[in-house]
Motif scaffolding. Structure first.
Motif, PDB file in Angstrom:
ATOM      1  N   ALA A 172       0.728  -1.196   0.012  1.00  0.00           N
ATOM      2  CA  ALA A 172       0.048  -0.009   0.056  1.00  0.00           C
ATOM      3  C   ALA A 172       0.737   1.221   0.117  1.00  0.00           C
ATOM      4  N   THR A 173       2.215   1.130   0.326  1.00  0.00           N
ATOM      5  CA  THR A 173       2.921   2.459   0.422  1.00  0.00           C
ATOM      6  C   THR A 173       3.275   2.930  -1.234  1.00  0.00           C
ATOM      7  N   GLY A 174       3.064   1.933  -2.080  1.00  0.00           N
ATOM      8  CA  GLY A 174       3.141   1.999  -3.403  1.00  0.00           C
ATOM      9  C   GLY A 174       4.993   1.806  -3.752  1.00  0.00           C
ATOM     10  N   LYS A 175       5.537   1.337  -3.019  1.00  0.00           N
ATOM     11  CA  LYS A 175       6.979   1.228  -2.913  1.00  0.00           C
ATOM     12  C   LYS A 175       7.525  -0.043  -3.785  1.00  0.00           C
ATOM     13  N   LEU A 176       6.540  -1.108  -3.607  1.00  0.00           N
ATOM     14  CA  LEU A 176       6.839  -2.516  -4.383  1.00  0.00           C
ATOM     15  C   LEU A 176       6.708  -2.233  -5.735  1.00  0.00           C
ATOM     16  N   ILE A 177       7.562  -3.081  -6.626  1.00  0.00           N
ATOM     17  CA  ILE A 177       7.114  -3.270  -7.908  1.00  0.00           C
ATOM     18  C   ILE A 177       6.192  -4.380  -8.426  1.00  0.00           C
ATOM     19  N   LEU A 178       5.721  -5.128  -7.274  1.00  0.00           N
ATOM     20  CA  LEU A 178       5.089  -6.266  -7.598  1.00  0.00           C
ATOM     21  C   LEU A 178       3.481  -5.783  -7.425  1.00  0.00           C
ATOM     22  N   SER A 179       2.910  -6.578  -8.397  1.00  0.00           N
ATOM     23  CA  SER A 179       1.293  -6.183  -8.531  1.00  0.00           C
ATOM     24  C   SER A 179       0.424  -6.966  -7.467  1.00  0.00           C
ATOM     25  N   LYS A 180      -0.681  -6.394  -7.102  1.00  0.00           N
ATOM     26  CA  LYS A 180      -1.323  -6.814  -5.909  1.00  0.00           C
ATOM     27  C   LYS A 180      -1.919  -8.240  -6.419  1.00  0.00           C
ATOM     28  N   GLU A 181      -2.255  -8.476  -7.587  1.00  0.00           N
ATOM     29  CA  GLU A 181      -2.836  -9.790  -8.137  1.00  0.00           C
ATOM     30  C   GLU A 181      -1.904 -10.893  -7.850  1.00  0.00           C
TER      31      GLU A 181
ATOM     32  N   LYS B 183      -4.846  -1.347   4.405  1.00  0.00           N
ATOM     33  CA  LYS B 183      -5.656  -0.339   4.758  1.00  0.00           C
ATOM     34  C   LYS B 183      -5.247   0.337   6.239  1.00  0.00           C
ATOM     35  N   MET B 184      -4.096  -0.238   6.658  1.00  0.00           N
ATOM     36  CA  MET B 184      -3.496   0.167   8.106  1.00  0.00           C
ATOM     37  C   MET B 184      -2.200   1.113   7.889  1.00  0.00           C
ATOM     38  N   VAL B 185      -1.829   1.465   6.737  1.00  0.00           N
ATOM     39  CA  VAL B 185      -0.478   2.108   6.584  1.00  0.00           C
ATOM     40  C   VAL B 185      -0.555   3.399   7.546  1.00  0.00           C
ATOM     41  N   LYS B 186       0.293   3.782   8.434  1.00  0.00           N
ATOM     42  CA  LYS B 186       0.567   5.211   9.032  1.00  0.00           C
ATOM     43  C   LYS B 186       1.738   5.574   8.830  1.00  0.00           C
ATOM     44  N   ARG B 187       1.929   6.810   8.046  1.00  0.00           N
ATOM     45  CA  ARG B 187       3.089   7.414   7.915  1.00  0.00           C
ATOM     46  C   ARG B 187       3.720   8.221   8.947  1.00  0.00           C
TER      47      ARG B 187
END
Length: 199
Positions: free
Chosen positions: A157-166, A193-197
Motif C-alpha cells: 500500500a505504500t506504493g514502493k513495491l514493484i509487484l502487482s497486488k494480483e 488499509k493500515m498504513v500510517k506514515r
C-alpha cells in the motif's frame, strides 16, 4: 532497469522466511528475476532473523549490500536498528509496532529501544517510515500468525513495491495450505488499509 532491494528483519517464529517466499513467488509471477538470501541462518524462536530479497529484470547476487536497500520491512520494532545499515539514503521503512524485548536485555537491565527511539535513529537515513499495528490486525481477524501478511499488505500500500497486488495474492495462495490461505489473504487486504506514515 527495474529493480528493488529489500531487507526483512524480525525474530524467529514471526514468519520472515515465509514473507520472503511470498515476495519471491509474486516476483516470478510478475516476470521478474529474484534472489533470496537468509543472512543470519535459521534463528531459534526469539532470535534475530534477517533476510535479503532482490527483485528485478536481472539479478546476479543474492545479497543486498550495505547502503543499497530500497525498503526495510521489520516485524519487530527494535530489529529495524539491526538492519538500518542496509538502507540507502532516502529509503523506506515499514515496521510493525510489535515490541519483543530480548529476555537477556531484561535480565541485564539494558534499555530496550521503543518505537520513538527507533524512529529517531532511522530518520538519519530513511525518507519515509510507516508504522503498522500488524499483530493487532492479525488478532482481530482471528489469525495472530498472519501478522507477516498484514505487514506485506501495508508495504504494498505504500506504493514502493514493484509487484502487482494480483500476483501477491496468488503468491499467498500458493505458499499457504488451502485452509489458511484465505485467512492470510484477508490479513494482506487488512494490512493494506493500515498504513500510517510517521515520517
Amino acid at each position: 532497469m527495474t529493480r528493488i532491494n529489500m531487507v526483512l528483519s524480525g525474530v524467529g517464529g514471526q514468519g520472515i522466511l515465509t514473507l520472503a517466499a511470498v515476495l519471491g513467488t509474486a516476483a516470478i509471477l510478475d516476470g521478474y528475476d529474484v534472489r533470496i538470501s537468509e543472512v543470519h541462518g535459521m534463528a531459534q524462536r526469539g532470535g534475530s532473523v534477517i533476510c535479503h530479497v532482490k527483485i528485478g529484470d536481472k539479478i546476479n547476487s543474492p545479497l543486498v549490500m550495505e547502503g543499497s536497500a530500497d525498503i526495510i520491512i521489520s516485524l519487530e520494532v527494535s530489529e529495524v536498528l539491526k538492519a538500518l545499515h542496509y538502507l540507502k539514503p532516502g529509503g523506506t521503512i515499514v515496521v510493525s509496532s510489535f515490541e519483543l524485548p530480548p529476555p537477556l536485555s531484561m535480565i541485564r537491565g539494558l534499555e530496550y529501544p521503543h518505537l520513538d527511539k527507533v524512529i529517531d535513529g532511522a530518520k538519519r537515513v530513511a525518507s519515509e517510515i510507516y508504522c503498522v499495528g500488524a499483530y493487532e490486525v492479525a488478532k482481530k481477524i482471528g489469525s495472530p500468525l498472519s501478522a507477516n501478511m498484514v505487514i506485506l499488505g501495508s508495504t504494498w500500500a505504500t506504493g514502493k513495491l514493484i509487484l502487482s497486488k494480483e500476483s501477491l495474492i496468488k503468491a499467498i495462495a500458493r505458499n499457504f495450505k488451502e485452509n489458511i490461505a484465505s485467512m492470510n489473504i484477508k490479513a494482506f487486504e487488512e494490512g493494506a488499509k493500515m498504513v500510517k506514515r510517521l515520517l
